[in-house]
Design an enzyme around this catalytic site. Structure first.
Site, mmCIF file in Angstrom:
data_model
loop_
_atom_site.group_PDB
_atom_site.id
_atom_site.type_symbol
_atom_site.label_atom_id
_atom_site.label_comp_id
_atom_site.label_asym_id
_atom_site.label_seq_id
_atom_site.Cartn_x
_atom_site.Cartn_y
_atom_site.Cartn_z
ATOM 1 N N HIS A 24 3.680 -2.397 3.029
ATOM 2 C CA HIS A 24 3.683 -1.051 2.451
ATOM 3 C C HIS A 24 4.976 -0.817 1.679
ATOM 4 O O HIS A 24 6.050 -1.195 2.151
ATOM 5 C CB HIS A 24 3.551 -0.001 3.558
ATOM 6 N N ASP A 37 0.819 -1.216 0.000
ATOM 7 C CA ASP A 37 0.000 0.000 0.000
ATOM 8 C C ASP A 37 0.853 1.266 0.000
ATOM 9 O O ASP A 37 2.006 1.261 0.435
ATOM 10 C CB ASP A 37 -0.882 0.043 1.252
#
Length: 232
Positions: free
Chosen positions: A189, A41
């Site tokens: 992430h 992400d």
């Protein structure tokens, strides 16, 4: 959240089971196949995303990148590389807005559509998957995403690495390895300010899970295995 079915007085509990049954939110996919979906992400961010792409290539792994529209516009070449190397690019809003109670429906729609348009302009293709920042969702966000043609994607509850907190490489590694199951969706992430922990952890994760016989697929590929499950 409980709703009353009109005319019957039967309460409908709108929990995870409710949304999974309707196919509106996916947390993981039950499968007998040794496959896992790694998701990243908040990118793209060339400094770390490029190193992640290098590692994925090294292990012949595919992943899904939930990208922010404002970074798509800043780093288009990284998005192009993700797609060229067989990864999936999905929608994560334009400005990383949390869809909490105070958020308006207009803002939800705008955040999704702006990123969609940025990706379409760059790649010629509309993304199919959406992940709300922070995992915050509500009736409006689910309905709006669905109307716009998206499936909302979360992550396996046992595979939230909390890597955005920079907890240490070993903690990230152990979270994934100690809990790895078929059909997992792992939350990572590729943009964490000032941290290289995810990149370092990923090398160990990919190496060990490959040795255990796992293959790494995109979320859409993972979902397709669910559709191909034979009925009895």
């Amino acid at each position: 959240m409980v709703f009353i079915l009109a005319g019957f007085g039967i309460p409908i509990k709108k929990d995870r089971f409710f949304y999974e049954q309707r196919g509106e939110i996916v947390w993981e996919v039950p499968t007998d196949d040794k496959i896992i979906a790694l998701t990243f992400d908040d990118g793209p961010f060339p400094k770390t995303t490029d190193m992640i792409l290098d590692l994925l290539k090294k292990y012949n792994a595919k992943a899904t990148f939930f990208v922010l529209g404002n970074k798509v516009e800043r780093y288009p070449e990284t998005i192009k590389r993700e797609i060229a190397e067989g990864h999936e690019v999905a929608n994560h809003t334009f400005n990383h807005v949390y869809f909490q109670r105070s958020i308006s429906q207009a803002t939800i729609r705008e955040e999704i559509v702006r990123t969609e348009k940025a990706l379409e302009a760059l790649t010629g293709k509309k993304p199919q998957l959406f992940r709300p920042p922070g995992g915050y969702y509500n009736e409006h966000s689910i309905a709006i995403a669905k109307t716009l043609g998206y499936t909302t994607i979360m992550w396996s509850w046992h595979q939230d690495t909390n890597d955005w907190k920079s907890p240490g490489v070993n903690k990230i590694v152990n979270k994934v390895l100690n809990n790895a199951r078929n059909g997992d969706i792992v939350l990572l992430h590729d943009y964490i300010p000032g941290s290289m922990q995810t990149v370092k952890a990923l090398d160990t994760i990919l190496d060990e899970l490959t040795k255990r016989g796992y293959a790494f697929v995109t979320v859409t590929e993972l979902m397709n295995t669910m559709m191909n499950v034979p009925t009895h």
